[in-house]
Design an enzyme around this catalytic site. Structure first.
Site, PDB file in Angstrom:
ATOM      1  N   LYS A  78       0.747  -0.956   0.248  1.00 40.72           N
ATOM      2  CA  LYS A  78      -0.011  -0.205   0.204  1.00 40.72           C
ATOM      3  C   LYS A  78       0.529   1.225   0.010  1.00 40.72           C
ATOM      4  CE  LYS A  78      -4.582   1.695   2.756  1.00 40.72           C
ATOM      5  NZ  LYS A  78      -5.054   1.368   3.501  1.00 40.72           N
ATOM      6  N   SER A 154      -9.504   0.771   2.744  1.00 41.89           N
ATOM      7  CA  SER A 154      -8.665   1.344   2.563  1.00 41.89           C
ATOM      8  C   SER A 154      -7.688   1.180   1.232  1.00 41.89           C
ATOM      9  CB  SER A 154      -8.215   2.740   2.983  1.00 41.89           C
ATOM     10  OG  SER A 154      -6.803   2.581   3.955  1.00 41.89           O
ATOM     11  N   SER A 178      -9.981  -1.298   7.283  1.00 40.62           N
ATOM     12  CA  SER A 178      -9.207  -1.399   5.355  1.00 40.62           C
ATOM     13  C   SER A 178      -8.477  -2.604   4.735  1.00 40.62           C
ATOM     14  CB  SER A 178      -7.712   0.102   5.875  1.00 40.62           C
ATOM     15  OG  SER A 178      -9.094   1.151   5.605  1.00 40.62           O
TER      16      SER A 178
END
Length: 458
Positions: A78, A154, A178
């Protein structure tokens, strides 16, 4: 969708010289270059550095050296994890002005030391504030199972990259769900460890008292091995515990004899779609679960978690909000501004409720080892969907994708989202929840589901 070999299978083939790390890498880089324009998982690809790492792995093997348990396995992270030489954007336009990271995040460095080859950074919601990975600056990451639907967030790029077969494993972060929400919607494994179990040093945090980092993978043995490699104290992260590593990979063969397993009811039974309910029922039957327990005041705990998240997140970004509000993604900016106006007394009261709720839940874990509930109330929603129906009432979609995840992040429990695939259906995630530091129990139950043909890959 094309699916590459699992990480451990790739590493074994590379160490046995049936494949070379360079050959594996070049094939994956070519696949990323060809398919990422449509998938939008990657925001940066570290081509030359990855080639150098892969060549070093091949050279070490040729010299008779041990390259590590993940020898030559490509992975991605990420884009809120520091990668040496690359600016850590955390999904934000504002962060593009920052200098490149001076060194890798701790967990990234540990994976590279184990032989894994970093190939790039992955898309996310701006500043990790969202469950959809629809980013005004870096674009939308659609669901590889159906590009008209959401990947979740996310850590949407992290889950979608695995589901699409671009890499065998990734790293994400989890504040209120997330890791688990996108793992559920994309049909991959996602682990949120106990709060403080993995170092967050070098990760751009959102809400410090809630943030976790963790792995996502297509294979359960891969996930366990990756988690074990990243474990260990880190003085660079003040909340990373000083507990020694507690390996979980060996738990995959132990079975579930002696484990007390129950369904998590009450709040966690509300609002699920029929397919989600049917799969939950099947999982409970396969595991012979007949008991149900309920956390007290979960709706208040979820509200308190939202207040803490909003307050801590807005304080982190307060200067940026004052100086450059129009540089934010509008969906993120408005929530941060709302958080900045919350009274301090609300935050303090939310923290008091948090402690009370944590103590009540720990009492429940005196009598139960693993709890089971869905990860999300629904399968991946269409990209343009804005509301979610729960018990006949419509609610805003984005926050309510975390309906079942937020109350668990709130008190730092370890949670594993297990993917359930059915022919002709979008994947569904099932959460396995344990007491702090009992990750091994989660892997025991997940492995049992795989043995019974229920959980695991599509």
């Amino acid at each position: 969708m094309t699916q590459p070999p699992d990480a451990l299978a790739l590493a074994a083939a590379i160490k046995a010289r049936r494949l070379s790390a360079v050959t594996v890498l070049e094939a994956m880089l070519a696949d990323i270059a060809r398919r990422n324009p449509a998938l939008n998982c990657f925001t940066a690809v570290t081509v030359e550095r990855a080639r150098s790492q892969a060549q070093a792995i091949d050279d070490a093997i040729a010299a008779g050296k041990d390259p590590g348990p993940l020898a030559g396995v490509p992975f991605a992270v990420k884009n809120l994890f520091d990668v040496e030489g690359i600016t850590t954007v955390a999904g934000a336009k504002l962060n593009q002005k920052n200098p490149p990271a001076a060194q890798d995040a701790t967990v990234v460095a540990r994976l590279k030391q184990a032989g894994a080859v970093l190939v790039g950074a992955l898309n996310m919601d701006e500043y990790a504030y969202g469950f959809v990975t629809i980013n005004a600056h870096f674009g939308t990451t659609p669901n590889p199972h159906d590009p008209s639907r959401m990947s979740g967030g996310s850590s949407g790029g992290s889950a979608a990259a695995i589901a699409a077969g671009l890499v065998p494993f990734t790293l994400g972060s989890d504040t209120n769900g997330s890791i688990r929400v996108p793992a559920s919607l994309c049909g991959v494994y996602g682990l949120k460890p106990t709060y403080g179990r993995l170092s967050r040093a070098g990760a751009f945090l959102f809400s410090s008292s809630l943030d976790h980092v963790g792995p996502l993978a297509r294979s359960l043995p891969d996930l366990a091995t990756i988690y074990d490699i990243m474990q260990g104290p880190d003085s660079a992260d003040p909340v990373c515990t000083q507990r020694p590593p507690e390996p979980v990979a060996t738990s995959l063969t132990q079975g579930i004899e002696g484990l007390r397993i129950a369904q998590l009811g009450g709040h966690f039974e509300r609002g699920m779609e029929p397919l989600v309910r049917d799969i939950l029922t099947e999982v409970l039957q396969v595991l012979s679960v007949s008991e149900a327990v309920e956390f007290p005041e979960t709706h208040r705990a979820r509200a308190a978690a939202y207040i803490i998240t909003a307050c801590e997140g807005s304080q982190l970004h307060l200067d940026r909000l004052r100086q450059s509000p129009m540089e934010f993604d509008p969906a993120t900016r408005d929530r941060f501004l709302a958080g900045a106006m919350l009274p301090a007394a609300w935050y303090l009261q939310a923290q008091r409720l948090r402690r009370w709720y944590r103590d009540r839940v720990r009492e429940i874990f005196q009598h139960v080892d693993v709890l089971i509930t869905p990860t999300t109330p629904c399968v991946a929603p269409p990209l343009d969907q804005t509301t979610l129906e729960i018990d006949g009432e419509l609610y805003p979609l984005r926050p309510h994708l975390g309906f079942y995840t937020q109350p668990l992040s709130f008190i730092g429990l370890p949670v594993l989202s297990v993917p359930i695939h059915r022919p002709g259906q979008l994947p569904v995630g099932i959460q396995l929840i344990a007491a702090p530091y009992q990750e091994a129990n989660l892997f025991r139950v997940a492995a049992q589901l795989e043995r019974r043909g229920v959980g695991g890959r599509g």
